[in-house]
Design a protein around this motif. Structure first.
Motif, PDB file in Angstrom:
ATOM      1  N   LEU A 271       1.556  11.264  -5.245  1.00 47.36           N
ATOM      2  CA  LEU A 271       2.808  10.577  -5.541  1.00 47.36           C
ATOM      3  C   LEU A 271       3.976  11.562  -5.574  1.00 47.36           C
ATOM      4  CD1 LEU A 271       1.643   8.156  -8.402  1.00 47.36           C
ATOM      5  CD2 LEU A 271       1.576   7.814  -5.938  1.00 47.36           C
ATOM      6  N   ASN A 272       5.198  11.022  -5.492  1.00 43.44           N
ATOM      7  CA  ASN A 272       6.391  11.874  -5.454  1.00 43.44           C
ATOM      8  C   ASN A 272       6.673  12.566  -6.787  1.00 43.44           C
ATOM      9  OD1 ASN A 272       7.047   9.311  -6.562  1.00 43.44           O
ATOM     10  ND2 ASN A 272       9.215   9.605  -6.127  1.00 43.44           N
ATOM     11  N   ASN A 273       6.003  12.137  -7.865  1.00 40.74           N
ATOM     12  CA  ASN A 273       6.199  12.795  -9.166  1.00 40.74           C
ATOM     13  C   ASN A 273       5.173  13.909  -9.408  1.00 40.74           C
ATOM     14  OD1 ASN A 273       3.889  11.325  -9.567  1.00 40.74           O
ATOM     15  ND2 ASN A 273       4.556  10.367 -11.497  1.00 40.74           N
ATOM     16  N   GLY A 274       4.373  14.221  -8.379  1.00 38.23           N
ATOM     17  CA  GLY A 274       3.373  15.285  -8.516  1.00 38.23           C
ATOM     18  C   GLY A 274       2.009  14.808  -8.954  1.00 38.23           C
ATOM     19  N   GLU A 275       1.922  13.535  -9.329  1.00 36.70           N
ATOM     20  CA  GLU A 275       0.637  12.982  -9.785  1.00 36.70           C
ATOM     21  C   GLU A 275      -0.271  12.689  -8.579  1.00 36.70           C
ATOM     22  OE1 GLU A 275      -0.914   9.051 -12.285  1.00 36.70           O
ATOM     23  OE2 GLU A 275       1.234   9.490 -12.162  1.00 36.70           O
ATOM     24  N   THR A 276      -1.583  12.769  -8.808  1.00 38.16           N
ATOM     25  CA  THR A 276      -2.563  12.424  -7.771  1.00 38.16           C
ATOM     26  C   THR A 276      -3.488  11.332  -8.299  1.00 38.16           C
ATOM     27  OG1 THR A 276      -2.537  14.691  -6.938  1.00 38.16           O
ATOM     28  CG2 THR A 276      -4.360  13.302  -6.236  1.00 38.16           C
ATOM     29  N   ILE A 277      -3.702  10.308  -7.470  1.00 42.70           N
ATOM     30  CA  ILE A 277      -4.600   9.205  -7.832  1.00 42.70           C
ATOM     31  C   ILE A 277      -5.747   9.179  -6.836  1.00 42.70           C
ATOM     32  CG2 ILE A 277      -4.805   6.683  -7.997  1.00 42.70           C
ATOM     33  CD1 ILE A 277      -1.851   6.607  -8.816  1.00 42.70           C
ATOM     34  N   ASN A 278      -6.958   9.002  -7.339  1.00 47.59           N
ATOM     35  CA  ASN A 278      -8.126   8.883  -6.458  1.00 47.59           C
ATOM     36  C   ASN A 278      -8.463   7.413  -6.249  1.00 47.59           C
ATOM     37  OD1 ASN A 278      -8.604  11.662  -6.076  1.00 47.59           O
ATOM     38  ND2 ASN A 278      -9.575  11.782  -8.094  1.00 47.59           N
ATOM     39  N   ALA A 279      -8.898   7.092  -5.025  1.00 47.70           N
ATOM     40  CA  ALA A 279      -9.227   5.700  -4.707  1.00 47.70           C
ATOM     41  C   ALA A 279     -10.454   5.640  -3.816  1.00 47.70           C
ATOM     42  CB  ALA A 279      -8.044   5.038  -4.007  1.00 47.70           C
ATOM     43  N   ASP A 280     -11.238   4.577  -4.016  1.00 50.04           N
ATOM     44  CA  ASP A 280     -12.364   4.304  -3.111  1.00 50.04           C
ATOM     45  C   ASP A 280     -11.906   3.488  -1.909  1.00 50.04           C
ATOM     46  OD1 ASP A 280     -14.929   5.192  -4.664  1.00 50.04           O
ATOM     47  OD2 ASP A 280     -13.668   4.165  -6.140  1.00 50.04           O
ATOM     48  N   CYS A 281     -10.844   2.718  -2.130  1.00 47.18           N
ATOM     49  CA  CYS A 281     -10.343   1.808  -1.103  1.00 47.18           C
ATOM     50  C   CYS A 281      -8.829   1.758  -1.199  1.00 47.18           C
ATOM     51  CB  CYS A 281     -10.878   0.401  -1.378  1.00 47.18           C
ATOM     52  SG  CYS A 281     -11.890  -0.247  -0.075  1.00 47.18           S
ATOM     53  N   ILE A 282      -8.174   1.561  -0.044  1.00 46.64           N
ATOM     54  CA  ILE A 282      -6.710   1.464  -0.021  1.00 46.64           C
ATOM     55  C   ILE A 282      -6.288   0.278   0.840  1.00 46.64           C
ATOM     56  CG2 ILE A 282      -4.580   2.582   0.793  1.00 46.64           C
ATOM     57  CD1 ILE A 282      -5.887   5.294   0.194  1.00 46.64           C
ATOM     58  N   ILE A 283      -5.359  -0.522   0.301  1.00 45.81           N
ATOM     59  CA  ILE A 283      -4.656  -1.509   1.122  1.00 45.81           C
ATOM     60  C   ILE A 283      -3.231  -0.997   1.284  1.00 45.81           C
ATOM     61  CG2 ILE A 283      -3.788  -3.873   1.303  1.00 45.81           C
ATOM     62  CD1 ILE A 283      -6.182  -4.774  -0.396  1.00 45.81           C
ATOM     63  N   ALA A 284      -2.863  -0.598   2.500  1.00 47.60           N
ATOM     64  CA  ALA A 284      -1.509  -0.107   2.778  1.00 47.60           C
ATOM     65  C   ALA A 284      -0.666  -1.301   3.224  1.00 47.60           C
ATOM     66  CB  ALA A 284      -1.536   0.975   3.850  1.00 47.60           C
ATOM     67  N   ALA A 285       0.040  -1.906   2.266  1.00 44.38           N
ATOM     68  CA  ALA A 285       0.910  -3.054   2.558  1.00 44.38           C
ATOM     69  C   ALA A 285       2.337  -2.541   2.702  1.00 44.38           C
ATOM     70  CB  ALA A 285       0.798  -4.092   1.447  1.00 44.38           C
ATOM     71  N   THR A 286       2.500  -1.592   3.620  1.00 38.89           N
ATOM     72  CA  THR A 286       3.751  -0.863   3.795  1.00 38.89           C
ATOM     73  C   THR A 286       4.241  -1.004   5.233  1.00 38.89           C
ATOM     74  OG1 THR A 286       2.285   1.053   4.078  1.00 38.89           O
ATOM     75  CG2 THR A 286       3.470   0.896   1.998  1.00 38.89           C
TER      76      THR A 286
END
Length: 480
Positions: A271-286
């Motif tokens: 993320l732009n704030n320096g945070e990192t999130i882990n995911a098993d799955c992603i829906i990119a609705a972008t």
């Protein structure tokens, strides 16, 4: 499934992302699934282009104002979130095309500009006699080359001629996509026209045979009901109703995803704030260019860089009803490019959507900006309003200034499904499936720009996520 919770991250809080979050949360709760959700939105609000201004008794849409009633996924979702009682149909009335300084009635029986009745087409002043004779060539011309994509312009010019295209079809179709019909893909926008031509050879005869005729009694009974629906409280209220059903702890607003990298069997989302999130799955609705930027390490997304997006603006003008002297019987008009106008269309919103306007008032909603003519969107509000009023005064006798005006700019917001879009997207999705399993795309850049199309894609993404996690979990348990 094992009791280790798997995480699904949905990126983008427009209607596709909201739909994904809603239906995924519903399935998790109903089946007690060990899955966590996180919805990430870069702005500080959800709903994307669904934005409504409620002011002085007016309900004014900044973005989309309605959807096709026959597309049932949105009606079903409205019922799920308790909004089905707010649905209202449009009032029907004459529609016009502005050509050569004159408003011409839309020929009766035309479907997206394609005639299904010969009488109105012969008598309309929209086309010259040579133009009508050229259109009649559709009855004898052979079919298009089977299975090959082509531009909307190429397809319709070949079948009906330049005049019919420029004076009727182009203003209608380019209004939907704010695009250049000589660049837009037939197969990705209106494949039904290709299918009709392939089956019946003549587009006119095919459309006549495939368009259901309304019984006279039904026409009279429902003459005020049109083929579109909206929410009388505004489309933004629909987005807010969906959001209200979501667990607020799962929503992260005001955070942009800068980068996504695959790491073993998971994804690291930076993320732009320096945070990192882990995911098993992603829906990119972008939007496609945002998707390409997030997945910049994966070159197979690069074709998205060259997919254009058009900038448009809507201009809502509120007047007292006495300001409009020559009141025209109808609900609005589209504008042919063959004229000195900046507006591309105007809806007489107070007639089309009665709930939108208080008694004694008039609401006009105009559109500016389209492919090849986008600089107007960068002008100041006052400049845009003046240009729009000058254009309107050429067709309507407007004697007073508006009570107020609302300009809404949508920069690079209209993705253009140019020729080859379907194949390009299929190639990218094949790479995603092989190299980024568990990543799914949804939204206006991919499989349809309308609100119901985005809902359909959100639902499909949820199904794809559940199927993927089931297989992944099964494989994991087999190994253990």
């Amino acid at each position: 499934m094992t009791e280790d919770k798997q995480k699904v991250v949905i990126i983008g809080g427009g209607i596709a992302g909201l739909t994904s979050a809603f239906y995924l949360q519903k399935t998790i709760q109903e089946n007690n699934l060990p899955i966590e959700i996180q919805l990430i939105e870069a702005s500080h609000r959800l709903g994307g282009k669904m934005q409504t201004v409620v002011r002085d008794g007016f309900t004014i849409e900044r973005g989309p104002d309605s959807f096709l009633a026959r597309k049932t996924s949105i009606v079903r979702l409205a019922k799920e979130v308790g909004m089905d009682d707010k649905l209202v149909p449009n009032s029907t009335g004459k529609s016009y095309v502005l050509v050569n300084e004159k408003l011409h009635s839309m020929p009766g029986g035309s479907i997206m500009g394609v005639p299904t009745e010969i009488g109105p087409f012969i008598t309309t002043g929209l086309f010259s006699v040579p133009g009508k004779l050229r259109a009649a060539a559709d009855f004898i011309l052979p079919r298009s080359e089977s299975g090959k994509d082509q531009s909307l312009g190429q397809f319709f010019r070949r079948r009906l001629g330049d005049e019919v295209v420029e004076n009727l079809i182009e203003p209608l179709l380019s209004g939907i996509y704010a695009g250049d019909i000589d660049q837009l893909s037939l197969m990705s926008t209106f494949p039904q026209f290709y299918e009709v031509e392939q089956k019946y050879r003549s587009l006119i005869m095919g459309m006549k045979k495939t368009t259901p005729s309304q019984p006279k009694q039904a026409e009279n009974k429902d003459k005020k009901k049109g083929g579109f629906l909206t929410f009388k409280t505004g489309l933004q209220s629909f987005a807010e109703a969906i959001e209200a059903k979501l667990d607020p702890k799962t929503i992260l607003k005001g955070h942009r995803v800068d980068k996504i990298v695959k790491s073993n069997q998971q994804y690291e989302i930076y993320l732009n704030n320096g945070e990192t999130i882990n995911a098993d799955c992603i829906i990119a609705a972008t939007p496609h260019k945002v998707t390409q930027t997030m997945f910049s390490d994966y070159r197979f997304f690069d074709p998205f860089k060259s997919v254009p997006s058009t900038s448009v603006a809507t201009v809502a003008l509120a007047f007292p009803e006495e300001a409009i002297k020559n009141e025209i019987d109808g609900t609005g008009f589209v504008v042919s490019r063959n004229g000195d106008y900046s507006i591309t269309a105007c809806t007489w919103t107070h007639k089309k959507w009665e709930h939108s306007t208080p008694k004694g008032k008039v609401l006009l909603r105009c559109y500016v900006g389209r492919a090849g003519d986008e600089t107007i969107v960068d002008l100041s509000d006052d400049q845009i309003i003046k240009i729009v009023l000058d254009d309107l005064k050429k067709t309507m006798d407007i004697t007073l200034n508006p009570d107020f005006a609302i300009v809404s700019r949508w920069k690079n917001s209209m993705p253009q499904y140019t020729v080859g879009h379907k194949q390009r997207l299929a190639d990218i999705l094949e790479h995603v499936k092989e190299e980024l399993p568990g990543v799914f795309l949804a939204g206006a850049s991919y499989g349809g720009v309308g609100v119901p199309d985005c809902i359909d894609q959100g639902e499909l993404a949820v199904q794809n996520v559940l199927d993927y996690l089931k297989v992944k979990n099964f494989a994991k348990e087999a190994v253990q």
